[in-house]
Design a protein around this motif. Structure first.
Motif, short mmCIF file in Angstrom:
data_model
loop_
_atom_site.label_atom_id
_atom_site.label_comp_id
_atom_site.label_asym_id
_atom_site.label_seq_id
_atom_site.Cartn_x
_atom_site.Cartn_y
_atom_site.Cartn_z
N ALA A 1 41.29 -18.87 29.20
CA ALA A 1 41.73 -19.47 27.94
C ALA A 1 42.75 -20.56 28.21
CB ALA A 1 42.34 -18.39 27.03
N LYS A 2 43.59 -20.36 29.21
CA LYS A 2 44.60 -21.36 29.56
C LYS A 2 44.01 -22.52 30.33
CE LYS A 2 48.21 -18.23 30.71
NZ LYS A 2 49.21 -17.85 31.66
N GLY A 3 42.76 -22.37 30.80
CA GLY A 3 42.15 -23.41 31.60
C GLY A 3 42.61 -23.36 33.05
N GLU A 4 43.12 -22.19 33.46
CA GLU A 4 43.60 -22.05 34.84
C GLU A 4 42.45 -21.69 35.77
OE1 GLU A 4 47.94 -20.00 33.96
OE2 GLU A 4 46.31 -18.80 34.81
N ALA A 5 42.64 -22.04 37.02
CA ALA A 5 41.68 -21.58 38.02
C ALA A 5 41.93 -20.08 38.21
CB ALA A 5 41.92 -22.32 39.32
N ILE A 6 40.85 -19.34 38.47
CA ILE A 6 41.01 -17.90 38.66
C ILE A 6 41.47 -17.63 40.09
CG2 ILE A 6 39.79 -15.68 38.64
CD1 ILE A 6 39.78 -16.83 35.88
N THR A 7 42.67 -17.10 40.20
CA THR A 7 43.18 -16.80 41.54
C THR A 7 43.28 -15.30 41.74
OG1 THR A 7 45.39 -17.02 40.63
CG2 THR A 7 44.53 -18.94 41.78
N GLN A 8 43.09 -14.56 40.64
CA GLN A 8 43.22 -13.10 40.74
C GLN A 8 42.05 -12.51 41.52
OE1 GLN A 8 43.16 -14.68 37.60
NE2 GLN A 8 44.54 -13.62 36.18
N ASP A 9 42.24 -11.29 41.88
CA ASP A 9 41.20 -10.56 42.58
C ASP A 9 40.06 -10.26 41.62
OD1 ASP A 9 39.76 -8.88 44.17
OD2 ASP A 9 41.05 -7.13 43.77
N THR A 10 38.86 -10.69 41.99
CA THR A 10 37.72 -10.45 41.10
C THR A 10 36.72 -9.50 41.74
OG1 THR A 10 36.69 -12.44 41.97
CG2 THR A 10 37.89 -12.68 39.89
N SER A 11 37.19 -8.77 42.75
CA SER A 11 36.24 -7.94 43.50
C SER A 11 35.67 -6.79 42.67
CB SER A 11 36.90 -7.40 44.77
OG SER A 11 38.08 -6.71 44.40
N THR A 12 36.42 -6.39 41.63
CA THR A 12 35.88 -5.28 40.83
C THR A 12 34.97 -5.78 39.70
OG1 THR A 12 37.81 -5.35 39.40
CG2 THR A 12 37.86 -3.76 41.20
N LEU A 13 34.81 -7.08 39.65
CA LEU A 13 34.03 -7.68 38.57
C LEU A 13 32.54 -7.49 38.82
CD1 LEU A 13 34.60 -9.38 36.03
CD2 LEU A 13 34.41 -11.41 37.44
N GLU A 14 31.85 -7.08 37.78
CA GLU A 14 30.43 -6.81 37.94
C GLU A 14 29.62 -8.11 37.97
OE1 GLU A 14 28.64 -4.55 34.83
OE2 GLU A 14 26.73 -4.63 35.90
N ASN A 15 30.07 -9.10 37.20
CA ASN A 15 29.26 -10.30 37.01
C ASN A 15 30.08 -11.58 37.20
OD1 ASN A 15 30.82 -9.54 34.87
ND2 ASN A 15 29.33 -10.04 33.30
N PRO A 16 30.53 -11.87 38.44
CA PRO A 16 31.46 -12.99 38.66
C PRO A 16 30.95 -14.33 38.12
CG PRO A 16 31.11 -11.76 40.69
CD PRO A 16 30.17 -11.20 39.70
N ALA A 17 29.64 -14.53 38.07
CA ALA A 17 29.11 -15.83 37.64
C ALA A 17 29.50 -16.16 36.21
CB ALA A 17 27.59 -15.83 37.78
N ILE A 18 29.82 -15.12 35.45
CA ILE A 18 30.14 -15.33 34.03
C ILE A 18 31.41 -16.16 33.86
CG2 ILE A 18 31.59 -13.30 33.55
CD1 ILE A 18 28.60 -14.39 31.49
N LEU A 19 32.28 -16.12 34.87
CA LEU A 19 33.55 -16.84 34.76
C LEU A 19 33.33 -18.34 34.64
CD1 LEU A 19 35.73 -14.86 37.32
CD2 LEU A 19 35.68 -14.65 34.84
N ASP A 20 32.38 -18.86 35.40
CA ASP A 20 32.10 -20.31 35.33
C ASP A 20 31.63 -20.68 33.94
OD1 ASP A 20 32.79 -20.62 37.92
OD2 ASP A 20 30.74 -20.23 38.67
N GLN A 21 30.75 -19.84 33.42
CA GLN A 21 30.18 -20.14 32.10
C GLN A 21 31.26 -20.12 31.01
OE1 GLN A 21 27.71 -17.19 29.98
NE2 GLN A 21 26.01 -18.53 30.61
N LEU A 22 32.12 -19.11 31.04
CA LEU A 22 33.15 -19.00 30.00
C LEU A 22 34.27 -20.01 30.19
CD1 LEU A 22 33.36 -15.12 29.79
CD2 LEU A 22 32.44 -16.64 28.04
N GLY A 23 34.40 -20.52 31.40
CA GLY A 23 35.42 -21.53 31.67
C GLY A 23 35.08 -22.87 31.06
N GLU A 24 33.79 -23.08 30.78
CA GLU A 24 33.38 -24.35 30.16
C GLU A 24 33.77 -24.35 28.70
OE1 GLU A 24 29.14 -24.68 30.42
OE2 GLU A 24 29.20 -24.20 32.56
#
Ligand code: 6R9
Length: 655
Positions: A630-653
């Motif tokens: 929401a802030k438009g920041e790059a994701i630097t947090q740990d995303t290893s527990t994320l089931e669907n990492p690709a979704i981040l790119d889509q929601l970042g747009e």
């Protein structure tokens, strides 16, 4: 807080006659409260409140956290705000100066306000409303609104004011929860030159079901707007009260009698009906108005809040009137007819104490920087002596501007931290006593045992952030959540702190050197948009209630230059993810839907669509990632527990 920050020493010349002059006087009050806590509050309660039956007990902790204050004392809040002042010779003093949206001014003296209040009180009684009944008030800023609240207090009915910006659905929920016997409303409200319906929204709310308790709807005529009156239920206020006597014996109630219910957002579930007492609440309303605003006989006090929020309750309807003050009641918006409205009103009415929200200041800074005509420097603001801020943290840049351009560099700013649940100020500077630091609400009000602890309830050292708590009960605290004592306990006295401390829901840090408090923001899922509290869950429920479109929604806040925080919604639709024009159109439909479900203030500023939401393998939505997106920041947090990492790119747009 860093050392480079400027501090502002109290102006002891201007404040020589202040109620609390100098930090030594503040320290003495705190010391008194520490040494003899009950004695301190009892002294204030005897000094500021007229009791019909004096109390002999101060604090009863036997059913903690359901605390009782002054329980065997009886009083009436409206007697204290009106009759008592008239008995002191203030009958002809102006109580309220009302300025309508179009600029028309109406003044009312204490005697006139008492007569009006009594007529409404007698009118309510003639309709069978009395002690213990609930009355919902859905009205805009007006003398009638203040008098209606006072009239309820006079007959011992518990009022619940619902902000005029809430939708029919929200109004319905509140009417149902309170079981109100009557609703007081107006034909319409006027904001920024436009008429917005009120009565029609009450009509709609009452058709939504669950409001069978309502027997009468009283309608104030604000602007001759067209309304439909339902026979046997709806009556014009004027028809009910015009022939009523102008005196009405106050209903003497126990100090613990519920004066009002006010709904506010929590982190889960539906809004909660915060229940306030009569004695303890009125005491803190009066005491904080006296000490934080240093209110004196010739002051003109202006709190710009709406009576639909707690600030309007404590610092319009109760506090200033309990002290016999003169205050402004303002209808409209700060930007109509132009963004100089506040400054012009301060000039015209010679306002000496001005209390507003950072979000209003920030929007007026923008306007003033673009146009000299609406800059405070184009007005005579020399009547001002104290400025106040409330509702959200005030950023140092807005603080400096407020201080320099509105206060002419001479007025102390009281940055008052408190909540619907606390009834009045909790952490705030006292003018002419506290050295000010922009962005800090400084020190606890005398008698308020605020502290910062860790998750286990242990005090954290200054300079280290933690959880804001209050260690001892205080007179104006929330008594319970209407109809849900368990939720009250769970929300405010959780087991984490062994049920001992009041949990405010905010994080805070104390400066290592000065011990000054700075509020770091909510630690739960509550957003603060333009000083209005909203739960992310409430907005999510409103979005998913658009069942034909929405499959799933998650709402987070992101910082916003004007509104403090902005609402950002991530939405998964029941149809393929839209882009471009289509996305814009659907976003508009959803915004309008939320407006209808809750009210315009809850409409998300930003809506993003995705095929899914970022979830852990166990299906939990990862909100911290959404906050970064929401802030438009790059994701630097740990995303290893994320089931669907690709979704981040889509929601970042930003679609
Ligand atoms: C009075 C009122 C309460 C929440 C509170 C906090 C925020 C209020 C503040 C402040 C920083 C201040 N808040 N005043 N944060 N500095 N001076 O606003 O009540 O609507 O219940 O909101 O507002 O987060 O917990 P309410």
């Amino acid at each position: 807080m860093s050392e480079e920050l400027k501090t502002y020493a109290p102006d002891m010349v201007a404040g020589a006659n202040a109620h609390v002059a100098g930090i030594a006087a503040y320290d003495a009050l705190c010391k008194e409260a520490e040494t003899d806590y009950e004695g301190f509050w009892a002294r204030q309660a005897r000094d500021l409140i007229s009791w019909k039956t004096p109390f002999t007990k101060v604090l009863n902790e036997s059913e903690a956290p359901f605390f009782k204050w002054f329980e065997d004392g009886t009083l009436n809040a409206s007697y204290n705000c009106l009759d008592r002042n008239i008995e002191r010779g203030l009958g002809d003093k102006t109580a309220l100066i009302f300025e309508a949206d179009g600029g028309e001014v109406t003044k009312i003296t204490y005697s006139e306000l008492l007569a009006k209040t009594c007529q409404i009180a007698n009118g309510l009684k003639s309709l069978g409303i009395g002690k213990g009944d609930r009355v919902v008030i859905y009205i805009s800023m007006s003398i009638d609104g203040v008098a209606a609240m006072q009239a309820c207090a006079r007959i011992g009915a518990t009022h619940s004011v619902v902000f005029g910006g809430f939708s029919a659905q929200s109004l319905r929920d509140r009417i149902e929860d309170t079981g109100a016997k009557a609703v007081i409303t107006a034909d319409c409200q006027v904001r920024g030159g436009k008429q917005l319906p009120l009565k029609a929204i009450v009509d709609e709310a009452l058709t939504l079901g669950g409001c069978e308790s309502v027997q009468t709807v009283l309608v104030v005529n604000r602007a001759n707007a067209a309304v439909t009156m339902k026979a046997g239920r709806d009556v014009w206020m004027n028809d009910v009260v015009a022939s009523q006597p102008t005196t009405c014996e106050p209903e003497w109630v126990d100090a613990e009698h519920p004066l009002f219910l006010l709904y506010t957002s929590g982190s889960t579930g539906k809004p909660k009906g915060v229940q306030h007492s009569t004695g303890g609440y009125l005491l803190h309303a009066a005491l904080t108005t006296k000490l934080t605003f240093d209110l004196k006989a010739d002051d003109v006090f202006w709190c710009t809040a709406d009576i639909g929020w707690v600030t309007g309750h404590t610092y319009i309807t109760y506090g200033p009137l309990a002290l016999g003050g003169t205050e402004i009641v303002f209808e409209g918006v700060p930007t109509f007819p132009d963004a100089g409205r506040f400054w012009k009103m301060i000039q015209d009415h010679k306002v000496s104490i001005f209390y507003t929200a950072p979000t209003a200041i920030r929007s007026l800074i923008k306007a003033a920087e673009a146009n000299d005509a609406v800059h405070p420097k184009s007005y005579d603001l020399s009547s001002l002596r104290i400025l106040g801020s409330v509702g959200e943290p005030i950023n140092p840049a807005a603080w400096e501007w407020y201080h320099k351009h509105v206060g002419g560099g001479r007025c102390p700013i009281v940055d008052t931290f408190w909540q619907t649940e606390t009834g009045g100020h909790m952490i705030t500077p006292l003018p002419y006593a506290t050295t000010l630091v922009p962005g800090s609400c400084t020190l606890p009000f005398p008698g308020i045992m605020a502290a910062i602890v860790d998750e286990t309830g242990k005090d954290v050292p200054n300079g280290q952030g933690g959880i804001l708590v209050v260690k001892r009960p205080w007179p104006s605290m929330i008594r319970t959540i209407w109809g849900d004592p368990e939720r009250f306990k769970k929300s405010y006295y959780p087991d984490d702190f062994k049920g001992k401390y009041y949990l405010a829901g905010d994080g805070a840090i104390r400066d290592a050197k000065t011990g000054y408090f700075t509020i770091t923001g909510r630690i739960d899922d509550v957003l603060n948009v333009s000083g209005h509290r909203m739960g992310t869950m409430e907005i999510e429920s409103a979005l998913v209630s658009c069942t034909e479109l929405v499959a799933e929604a998650a709402v987070v806040g992101r910082p916003d230059d004007t509104t403090g925080e902005a609402i950002c919604a991530f939405v998964v639709l029941k149809r393929p993810r839209p882009t471009g024009e289509e996305a814009k159109q659907i976003a508009k439909i959803l915004r309008d839907h939320v407006g209808k479900e809750i009210g315009p203030i809850a409409k998300p500023k930003d809506i993003r669509f995705g095929d899914n939401l970022p979830k852990t393998r166990s299906g939990k939505i990862m909100r911290r990632l959404l906050r970064s997106l929401a802030k438009g920041e790059a994701i630097t947090q740990d995303t290893s527990t994320l089931e669907n990492p690709a979704i981040l790119d889509q929601l970042g747009e930003n679609n």
